[in-house]
Enzyme design. Structure first.
Site, PDB file in Angstrom:
ATOM      1  N   HIS A 181       5.214  84.166  32.478  1.00 42.44           N
ATOM      2  CA  HIS A 181       2.684  83.312  32.445  1.00 42.44           C
ATOM      3  C   HIS A 181       3.305  82.321  33.191  1.00 42.44           C
ATOM      4  O   HIS A 181       3.705  81.622  33.675  1.00 42.44           O
ATOM      5  CB  HIS A 181       2.551  83.252  31.022  1.00 42.44           C
ATOM      6  N   ASP A 224       2.338  90.357  25.763  1.00 50.21           N
ATOM      7  CA  ASP A 224       2.908  91.410  25.732  1.00 50.21           C
ATOM      8  C   ASP A 224       4.104  91.601  24.976  1.00 50.21           C
ATOM      9  O   ASP A 224       4.357  93.018  25.254  1.00 50.21           O
ATOM     10  CB  ASP A 224       2.819  91.884  26.971  1.00 50.21           C
TER      11      ASP A 224
HETATM   12  C1  SDX Z   1      -0.895  88.702  31.726  1.00 44.12           C
HETATM   13  O1  SDX Z   1      -3.025  85.199  33.716  1.00 44.12           O
HETATM   14  C2  SDX Z   1      -2.951  85.652  32.847  1.00 44.12           C
HETATM   15  O2  SDX Z   1      -3.791  85.269  32.529  1.00 44.12           O
HETATM   16  C3  SDX Z   1      -2.317  87.327  32.092  1.00 44.12           C
HETATM   17  C4  SDX Z   1      -2.581  87.914  30.625  1.00 44.12           C
HETATM   18  C5  SDX Z   1      -4.378  87.834  30.316  1.00 44.12           C
HETATM   19  O3  SDX Z   1      -3.884  87.768  28.995  1.00 44.12           O
HETATM   20  O4  SDX Z   1      -5.020  88.046  31.423  1.00 44.12           O
HETATM   21  O5  SDX Z   1      -1.920  86.823  30.036  1.00 44.12           O
HETATM   22  C6  SDX Z   1      -1.715  88.835  30.433  1.00 44.12           C
HETATM   23  O6  SDX Z   1      -0.363  89.396  32.383  1.00 44.12           O
HETATM   24  C7  SDX Z   1       0.811  88.552  30.736  1.00 44.12           C
HETATM   25  C8  SDX Z   1       1.810  88.209  32.108  1.00 44.12           C
HETATM   26  C9  SDX Z   1       2.401  89.705  31.694  1.00 44.12           C
HETATM   27  N1  SDX Z   1       3.505  90.061  32.701  1.00 44.12           N
HETATM   28  C10 SDX Z   1       5.005  90.001  32.282  1.00 44.12           C
HETATM   29  O7  SDX Z   1       5.684  89.709  31.406  1.00 44.12           O
HETATM   30  C11 SDX Z   1       6.261  90.136  33.341  1.00 44.12           C
HETATM   31  C12 SDX Z   1       6.923  89.795  33.800  1.00 44.12           C
HETATM   32  N2  SDX Z   1       6.941  88.336  33.592  1.00 44.12           N
HETATM   33  C13 SDX Z   1       6.551  88.073  35.021  1.00 44.12           C
HETATM   34  O8  SDX Z   1       6.550  89.106  35.677  1.00 44.12           O
HETATM   35  C14 SDX Z   1       6.395  86.670  35.600  1.00 44.12           C
HETATM   36  O9  SDX Z   1       6.151  85.887  35.306  1.00 44.12           O
HETATM   37  C15 SDX Z   1       4.639  86.357  35.814  1.00 44.12           C
HETATM   38  C16 SDX Z   1       4.182  87.432  36.530  1.00 44.12           C
HETATM   39  C17 SDX Z   1       4.563  86.682  34.394  1.00 44.12           C
HETATM   40  C18 SDX Z   1       4.212  85.285  36.457  1.00 44.12           C
HETATM   41  O10 SDX Z   1       5.354  85.434  37.375  1.00 44.12           O
HETATM   42  P1  SDX Z   1       5.392  84.025  37.960  1.00 44.12           P
HETATM   43  O11 SDX Z   1       4.337  83.018  38.895  1.00 44.12           O
HETATM   44  O12 SDX Z   1       6.202  84.046  39.038  1.00 44.12           O
HETATM   45  O13 SDX Z   1       5.777  82.903  36.519  1.00 44.12           O
HETATM   46  P2  SDX Z   1       6.796  81.984  36.678  1.00 44.12           P
HETATM   47  O14 SDX Z   1       5.785  80.980  38.169  1.00 44.12           O
HETATM   48  O15 SDX Z   1       6.436  81.721  35.725  1.00 44.12           O
HETATM   49  O16 SDX Z   1       8.174  81.491  37.078  1.00 44.12           O
HETATM   50  C19 SDX Z   1       9.048  80.484  38.027  1.00 44.12           C
HETATM   51  C20 SDX Z   1      10.037  81.449  38.126  1.00 44.12           C
HETATM   52  C21 SDX Z   1      10.384  81.399  38.749  1.00 44.12           C
HETATM   53  O17 SDX Z   1      11.680  81.885  39.770  1.00 44.12           O
HETATM   54  P3  SDX Z   1      11.866  81.093  40.756  1.00 44.12           P
HETATM   55  O18 SDX Z   1      10.432  81.642  42.346  1.00 44.12           O
HETATM   56  O19 SDX Z   1      10.951  79.918  40.496  1.00 44.12           O
HETATM   57  O20 SDX Z   1      13.231  81.056  41.530  1.00 44.12           O
HETATM   58  O21 SDX Z   1      10.658  81.869  36.551  1.00 44.12           O
HETATM   59  C22 SDX Z   1      10.944  83.343  37.475  1.00 44.12           C
HETATM   60  C23 SDX Z   1      10.312  83.591  38.788  1.00 44.12           C
HETATM   61  O22 SDX Z   1      11.203  84.353  39.313  1.00 44.12           O
HETATM   62  N3  SDX Z   1      10.437  84.128  36.151  1.00 44.12           N
HETATM   63  C24 SDX Z   1      11.407  85.402  35.441  1.00 44.12           C
HETATM   64  C25 SDX Z   1      10.495  85.695  34.801  1.00 44.12           C
HETATM   65  N4  SDX Z   1       9.500  85.468  34.511  1.00 44.12           N
HETATM   66  C26 SDX Z   1       9.172  84.457  35.865  1.00 44.12           C
HETATM   67  N5  SDX Z   1      12.489  85.957  35.148  1.00 44.12           N
HETATM   68  C27 SDX Z   1      12.976  86.885  34.704  1.00 44.12           C
HETATM   69  N6  SDX Z   1      12.034  86.903  33.777  1.00 44.12           N
HETATM   70  C28 SDX Z   1      10.812  86.693  33.801  1.00 44.12           C
HETATM   71  N7  SDX Z   1       9.948  87.568  33.057  1.00 44.12           N
END
Ligand code: SDX
Length: 392
Positions: free
Chosen positions: A270, A327
């Site tokens: 998130h 989700d």
């Molecule tokens: C919603 O914003 C909101 O409030 C949204 C929401 C709402 O109610 O409106 O809460 C609803 O959208 C929830 C999120 C749903 N999406 C997913 O589940 C998709 C999978 N998750 C991701 O794609 C990701 O976690 C995000 C998009 C949600 C966040 O993306 P970020 O900002 O890149 O994630 P982060 O800053 O937490 O990442 C930190 C690290 C990154 O690696 P580095 O670049 O630091 O090396 O963790 C990695 C990311 O690549 N990472 C993951 C991951 N999520 C982040 N690696 C593996 N699997 C994952 N799911």
């Protein structure tokens, strides 16, 4: 700023706006709607009551709730011309594509009669959107399965009305299962609003230009569809089904950790929560309760639990503070209720509409509000003179 008790989330420098609706502390896993914790609202309130709270700032009295619910029920029908709008789609059109189109088309019916500078007309537009989303969503589902549309009924609750329009048929009475109605209402509450997420920011930016609220909500629906945002609930259940059995989990964990692989664990991570998403906790518990009460045993739930256990003990996920989000479990419950995965984000949009309209109202009613205009860090070439094609 208003003298009210304000929490400092510590990132005011990057804040895009001020809002009194929802507070999130991503480190502590706290989510409040107008000060009330989300787990208390999910366990004790109703979606109509939370909708009133988000729109008006306080929990309603019994009389206020009755009047609000009555008002919403009187806006649930769609103009008959809109029903023909559905027939322009292929039967296999994704229901989110249909919802985007139909909500945008609402502008054609209400645009010229909605003066957004009149608080009364803003509230009528908000009530129209909250009321019509269940009808639009149910009709998108009916169209996809080739069944006739059912009209809304005013003697049913907001959520029961939606379930009947979705799963009922003209040939017989539809009995709403109270277990399903309660689970659906809880899911709506948990998706109602979430501060300045991508789709809410889209609605605010669109609304800041003075665009009509129907077009703004259509923009929010389009943004929510993305798999990184609301589309993750559909992607998460598809992923859990693809994993199939727990023995295949390590393969997917390895892929999620591989920087060269675009695969991410859907339903994990998130932008704000670096601790548990409190909504995921409520949904994780509800998934077990609902499946038990419905007498359904879905192996996907076992796979989800095992995936969560393994991921939360893996150093990569610990270091990056990745936890299940809203989700991750929602799809297990929605599937048990009978929805196809293609309807999951439609249900998210249905519920989030109350947050979108409440945030839109809050923005438009601020006399200091200006059109949104994000800036950029320019990384292109320095100024240079044009060279005619003959000399290039
Ligand atoms: C919603 O914003 C909101 O409030 C949204 C929401 C709402 O109610 O409106 O809460 C609803 O959208 C929830 C999120 C749903 N999406 C997913 O589940 C998709 C999978 N998750 C991701 O794609 C990701 O976690 C995000 C998009 C949600 C966040 O993306 P970020 O900002 O890149 O994630 P982060 O800053 O937490 O990442 C930190 C690290 C990154 O690696 P580095 O670049 O630091 O090396 O963790 C990695 C990311 O690549 N990472 C993951 C991951 N999520 C982040 N690696 C593996 N699997 C994952 N799911």
């Amino acid at each position: 700023a208003t003298g009210a008790f304000t929490y400092d989330p510590g990132f005011t420098s990057t804040a895009s706006c001020q809002s009194a609706l929802t507070y999130i502390d991503g480190d502590e896993g706290i989510l409040l709607h107008r000060g009330y914790p989300i787990d208390q609202l999910a366990e004790q309130s109703s979606f109509m009551e939370v909708s009133y709270l988000l729109l008006n700032g306080e929990l309603p009295s019994a009389k206020e709730l009755e009047s609000f619910t009555y008002t919403i029920s009187r806006h649930t029908m769609l103009h008959e011309q809109l029903a023909t709008f559905y027939r322009g789609f292929r039967r296999d059109a994704h229901p989110m594509a249909i919802m985007c189109g139909v909500v945008g088309a609402l502008s054609a019916f209400y645009h010229d009669s909605t003066d957004i500078n009149d608080p009364k007309q803003r509230m009528i537009a908000s009530h129209r959107l909250i009321a019509k989303m269940p009808t639009i969503a149910a009709m998108a589902y009916k169209y996809s399965v080739g069944q006739p549309f059912l009209y809304p009924r005013n003697d049913l609750s907001y959520t029961a009305n939606f379930l009947r329009m979705t799963f009922g048929v003209p040939a017989e009475e539809y009995e709403v299962d109270p277990v399903i109605e309660s689970a659906m209402d809880k899911i709506f509450i948990l998706h109602a609003d979430h501060e300045q997420n991508a789709s809410t920011s889209t609605v605010r930016l669109a609304g800041s230009s003075g665009a009509n609220p129907f077009a703004c909500i259509a923009a929010g629906i389009a943004c929510l569809w993305g798999p990184a945002h609301g589309g993750a609930n559909e992607a998460a259940l598809n992923m859990l089904r693809e994993i199939g059995t727990p023995d295949r989990i390590p393969e997917y964990i390895a892929r999620a950790k591989n920087k060269d692989d675009p695969f991410r664990l859907m339903g994990f991570g998130h932008r704000v929560y670096k601790n548990f998403d409190p909504r995921a906790k409520v949904l994780g518990k509800a998934a077990t309760e609902v499946l038990d009460k419905l007498g359904i045993s879905d192996p996907v739930l076992d796979t989800a639990r095992e995936l969560e256990r393994i991921a939360l003990s893996d150093q990569y996920f610990i270091d990056k503070k990745l936890y299940p989000n809203v989700d991750f479990y929602s799809g297990v419950i929605l599937s048990a209720i009978g929805f196809p995965t293609t309807m999951f984000t439609v249900l998210f949009a249905l519920a989030r509409t109350v947050g979108w309209v409440a945030q839109w109202n809050e923005m438009i009613s601020d006399p200091e509000q200006k059109i949104g205009r994000p800036r950029q860090l320019y990384t292109g070439p320095a100024m240079r003179d044009y060279v005619p094609v003959a000399k290039r």
